[in-house]
Design an enzyme around this catalytic site. Structure first.
Site, mmCIF file in Angstrom:
data_model
loop_
_atom_site.group_PDB
_atom_site.id
_atom_site.type_symbol
_atom_site.label_atom_id
_atom_site.label_comp_id
_atom_site.label_asym_id
_atom_site.label_seq_id
_atom_site.Cartn_x
_atom_site.Cartn_y
_atom_site.Cartn_z
ATOM 1 N N ASP A 84 -37.515 -10.467 2.897
ATOM 2 C CA ASP A 84 -37.945 -11.108 3.899
ATOM 3 C C ASP A 84 -38.013 -12.752 3.820
ATOM 4 O O ASP A 84 -37.300 -13.589 4.764
ATOM 5 C CB ASP A 84 -39.136 -10.848 4.500
ATOM 6 C CG ASP A 84 -39.346 -9.278 5.125
ATOM 7 O OD1 ASP A 84 -38.266 -8.701 5.400
ATOM 8 O OD2 ASP A 84 -40.140 -8.655 4.553
ATOM 9 N N HIS A 122 -43.680 -5.072 6.086
ATOM 10 C CA HIS A 122 -42.390 -5.025 6.138
ATOM 11 C C HIS A 122 -41.721 -4.167 6.979
ATOM 12 O O HIS A 122 -41.504 -3.093 6.686
ATOM 13 C CB HIS A 122 -42.094 -4.993 4.554
ATOM 14 C CG HIS A 122 -40.519 -4.622 4.538
ATOM 15 N ND1 HIS A 122 -39.852 -5.841 4.717
ATOM 16 C CD2 HIS A 122 -39.869 -3.798 4.050
ATOM 17 C CE1 HIS A 122 -38.454 -5.684 4.282
ATOM 18 N NE2 HIS A 122 -38.377 -4.280 4.022
HETATM 19 P P1 NAD Z 1 -30.325 5.210 -2.535
HETATM 20 O O1 NAD Z 1 -30.322 6.313 -2.011
HETATM 21 O O2 NAD Z 1 -29.094 4.283 -2.710
HETATM 22 O O3 NAD Z 1 -31.068 5.263 -4.075
HETATM 23 C C1 NAD Z 1 -32.280 5.804 -4.114
HETATM 24 C C2 NAD Z 1 -32.505 6.464 -5.570
HETATM 25 O O4 NAD Z 1 -33.699 6.933 -5.463
HETATM 26 C C3 NAD Z 1 -31.554 7.503 -5.629
HETATM 27 O O5 NAD Z 1 -30.754 7.143 -6.861
HETATM 28 C C4 NAD Z 1 -32.098 8.721 -5.873
HETATM 29 O O6 NAD Z 1 -31.666 9.625 -6.704
HETATM 30 C C5 NAD Z 1 -33.584 8.154 -6.360
HETATM 31 N N1 NAD Z 1 -34.434 9.126 -6.225
HETATM 32 C C6 NAD Z 1 -34.863 9.784 -5.096
HETATM 33 N N2 NAD Z 1 -35.982 10.686 -5.166
HETATM 34 C C7 NAD Z 1 -36.374 10.227 -6.797
HETATM 35 C C8 NAD Z 1 -37.503 10.634 -7.512
HETATM 36 N N3 NAD Z 1 -38.376 11.576 -7.226
HETATM 37 N N4 NAD Z 1 -37.543 10.136 -8.678
HETATM 38 C C9 NAD Z 1 -36.748 9.224 -9.016
HETATM 39 N N5 NAD Z 1 -35.607 8.899 -8.278
HETATM 40 C C10 NAD Z 1 -35.476 9.374 -7.004
HETATM 41 O O7 NAD Z 1 -31.359 4.118 -1.618
HETATM 42 P P2 NAD Z 1 -31.646 2.686 -1.588
HETATM 43 O O8 NAD Z 1 -30.351 1.930 -0.782
HETATM 44 O O9 NAD Z 1 -31.431 2.156 -3.130
HETATM 45 O O10 NAD Z 1 -32.931 2.527 -1.157
HETATM 46 C C11 NAD Z 1 -34.154 2.890 -1.769
HETATM 47 C C12 NAD Z 1 -35.450 2.565 -0.864
HETATM 48 O O11 NAD Z 1 -35.659 1.260 -0.744
HETATM 49 C C13 NAD Z 1 -35.249 3.251 0.446
HETATM 50 O O12 NAD Z 1 -36.586 3.868 0.748
HETATM 51 C C14 NAD Z 1 -35.115 1.891 1.146
HETATM 52 O O13 NAD Z 1 -35.598 2.028 2.760
HETATM 53 C C15 NAD Z 1 -35.678 0.816 0.623
HETATM 54 N N6 NAD Z 1 -35.673 -0.587 0.767
HETATM 55 C C16 NAD Z 1 -36.690 -1.266 0.813
HETATM 56 C C17 NAD Z 1 -36.633 -2.693 1.075
HETATM 57 C C18 NAD Z 1 -37.332 -3.722 0.988
HETATM 58 O O14 NAD Z 1 -37.557 -4.920 1.391
HETATM 59 N N7 NAD Z 1 -39.024 -3.327 0.364
HETATM 60 C C19 NAD Z 1 -35.095 -3.239 1.189
HETATM 61 C C20 NAD Z 1 -33.989 -2.370 1.161
HETATM 62 C C21 NAD Z 1 -34.250 -0.990 0.974
HETATM 63 C C1 LMR Z 2 -34.704 -3.981 4.724
HETATM 64 O O1 LMR Z 2 -35.507 -4.844 5.192
HETATM 65 O O2 LMR Z 2 -33.497 -4.418 4.717
HETATM 66 C C2 LMR Z 2 -35.063 -2.681 4.035
HETATM 67 O O3 LMR Z 2 -36.588 -2.631 4.488
HETATM 68 C C3 LMR Z 2 -34.352 -1.660 4.485
HETATM 69 C C4 LMR Z 2 -34.356 -1.365 6.020
HETATM 70 O O4 LMR Z 2 -34.219 -0.153 6.363
HETATM 71 O O5 LMR Z 2 -34.190 -2.111 6.645
#
Ligand code: NAD
Ligand code: LMR
Length: 345
Positions: free
Chosen positions: A181, A208
Site C-alpha cells: 500500500d 489491508h
Molecule cells: P499463488 O497461488 O500464486 O501462490 C500461493 C502459494 O501458496 C502456492 O505455491 C501454493 O502451493 C502455496 N500454498 C498453498 N497452501 C500451502 C500450505 N499449506 N503451505 C505452504 N504453501 C502453501 O498466490 P499468490 O499470488 O502468491 O498470493 C498468495 C497470497 O498473498 C494470497 O492470499 C494473496 O491474496 C496474498 N497477497 C497479499 C498481498 C498483501 O499486500 N499483503 C498482496 C498480494 C497478494
Molecule cells: C493487493 O493489495 O494487491 C493484495 O491484497 C491482493 C488482492 O487481492 O488485492
C-alpha cells in the site's frame, strides 16, 4: 628497485585482504541470518525468494511449499550470492525449513479472482495460515513473522491467537505486511505530481482491505497538496489498487511482482533492524492500542526485538480522521472473525 616495488605491492595486497576479512567478520557478526519463505513456489513466493537471495546479509534461504520447492531451490541456488538455498516440500519437511529461522515471510494461500473481496479468501486461507503459524510457533517461536496471506486483517489475528495457544506469543514479532500500500501510494502520488519517486514517502495506516487502507497524504514527504475531489480520487485509487490488478489479470491472480518487491523491502528492513541499524521505520498491521480495535497498521520503529516503538496515528487531517472512524467497524469484524476461527482450530 624491482625489490622495492614488489614490497610495495605485497604490502598493498596484505592491507586489502585484511580490510576484506574485517568486512567479512562484521558481515557474519551482524548479518548471518536465516530467512524462511512459506508458499515459496507461488506467484509472490518465487520473485520474493529471488529478491531475498540478493541480500548478502541472508546466509540461509529456506523455501517451503506444498509443491515445486526442490525445483525453485535448485534454480535459485545457482545464483552467485552468499545465501545457501534449501527446498522443503510437504508437512514432513517444514520443521527443517523453520528451525533456526530469524525471519519467516508467509505468502501461502489462494489469491483473489475478479468479483471477490479479500474476505472471500477467508475460508481457504484461514486454515493454511493457522497450520503454518502453528508450525512456526513450534519450530521458531521467536522468529519475526511477516504475513502476506489475505485477508491480512484476519490472518494476523489468527496467527497471534495460535501463538497465544502455544504459549509463545510476542506481539512485537508478528507483522501483517502492508508495504504494498505504501509502495503504491508513493508511485501514484509521484506520478500525479511529477516528483522523483525515489524520494517520496507516504505513510499508509489502518488495515489491508478496501476502506481500511488509509493513505496519510497530509504527511507525505515531500509535502504535496491534494484537496476535495482530487484527494478523494487519489485515496480511492490507493484503496482499490489491489482490485485494479485483479481485474487486469482477469482470472490469473492478484499482484505478485509488486508484492514481491514490497515484501522484500519489508524483510530487508527487518534484517536491518536485526543487525542493529537505527531509525528503521516501516508501516505494518500489528497488535496495537493506538485505535479502538486491537490490531492496526501504523508507522513502527523497528529494532532487534521487533517493534521497538509504535509511532501511533500521528497528526491526521479531518479527512483522514474520518477515514479512520469509517474503517473501525469493518476492522473490528475481520479481527473478531480471525480470532473466532483460531479459537476452534
Ligand atoms: P499463488 O497461488 O500464486 O501462490 C500461493 C502459494 O501458496 C502456492 O505455491 C501454493 O502451493 C502455496 N500454498 C498453498 N497452501 C500451502 C500450505 N499449506 N503451505 C505452504 N504453501 C502453501 O498466490 P499468490 O499470488 O502468491 O498470493 C498468495 C497470497 O498473498 C494470497 O492470499 C494473496 O491474496 C496474498 N497477497 C497479499 C498481498 C498483501 O499486500 N499483503 C498482496 C498480494 C497478494
Ligand atoms: C493487493 O493489495 O494487491 C493484495 O491484497 C491482493 C488482492 O487481492 O488485492
Amino acid at each position: 628497485m624491482f625489490f622495492k616495488a614488489l614490497c610495495r605491492i605485497s604490502k598493498q595486497t596484505v592491507a586489502k585482504s585484511l580490510a576484506q576479512s574485517s568486512r567479512c567478520l562484521s558481515l557474519s557478526a551482524t548479518n548471518n541470518k536465516k530467512v524462511a519463505v512459506l508458499g515459496a513456489s507461488g506467484g509472490i513466493g518465487q520473485p520474493l525468494s529471488l529478491l531475498l537471495k540478493q541480500n548478502p546479509g541472508v546466509t540461509e534461504l529456506a523455501l517451503y511449499d506444498i509443491m515445486h520447492t526442490p525445483g525453485v531451490a535448485a534454480d535459485l541456488s545457482h545464483i552467485d550470492t552468499p545465501a545457501k538455498v534449501t527446498g522443503h516440500m510437504g508437512e514432513d519437511e517444514i520443521a527443517d525449513c523453520l528451525k533456526g529461522a530469524d525471519i519467516v515471510i508467509m505468502p501461502a494461500g489462494v489469491p483473489r479472482k475478479p468479483g471477490m473481496t479479500r474476505d472471500d479468501l477467508f475460508n481457504t486461507n484461514a486454515s493454511i495460515v493457522a497450520g503454518l503459524s502453528k508450525a512456526c510457533a513450534t519450530h521458531c517461536p521467536s522468529a519475526f513473522l511477516g504475513i502476506i496471506s489475505n485477508p491480512v486483517n484476519s490472518t494476523v489475528p489468527i496467527a497471534s491467537e495460535i501463538y497465544k495457544k502455544a504459549g509463545v506469543y510476542n506481539p512485537n514479532r508478528i507483522f501483517g505486511i502492508t508495504s504494498l500500500d505504501i509502495v503504491r501510494a508513493n508511485a501514484f502520488i509521484a506520478e500525479a505530481r511529477g516528483l522523483n519517486v525515489s524520494t517520496i514517502n507516504v505513510p499508509v495506516i489502518g488495515g489491508h482491505a478496501g476502506i481500511t487502507i488509509i493513505p496519510v497524504i497530509s504527511r507525505c514527504s515531500p509535502k504535496v497538496s491534494f484537496e476535495g475531489d482530487e484527494l478523494k480520487a487519489m485515496t480511492e485509487r490507493i484503496q482499490d489498487a489491489g482490485t485494479e490488478v485483479v481485474k487486469a489479470k482477469d482470472g490469473a491472480g492478484s499482484a505478485t511482482l509488486s508484492m514481491a518487491y514490497a515484501g522484500a523491502r519489508f524483510a530487508n528492513s527487518l534484517l536491518d533492524a536485526l543487525a542493529g541499524k537505527e531509525g528503521v521505520v516501516e508501516c505494518a498491521f500489528v497488535r496495537s492500542d493506538v485505535a479502538s480495535v486491537p490490531y492496526f497498521s501504523t508507522q513502527l520503529l523497528l529494532g532487534p526485538e521487533g517493534v521497538e516503538k509504535n509511532l501511533g496515528l500521528g497528526e491526521l487531517s479531518d479527512y483522514e480522521k474520518q477515514l479512520v472512524d469509517n474503517c473501525i467497524p469493518e476492522l473490528e469484524k475481520s479481527i473478531a472473525k480471525g480470532e473466532k476461527f483460531a479459537a476452534s482450530f
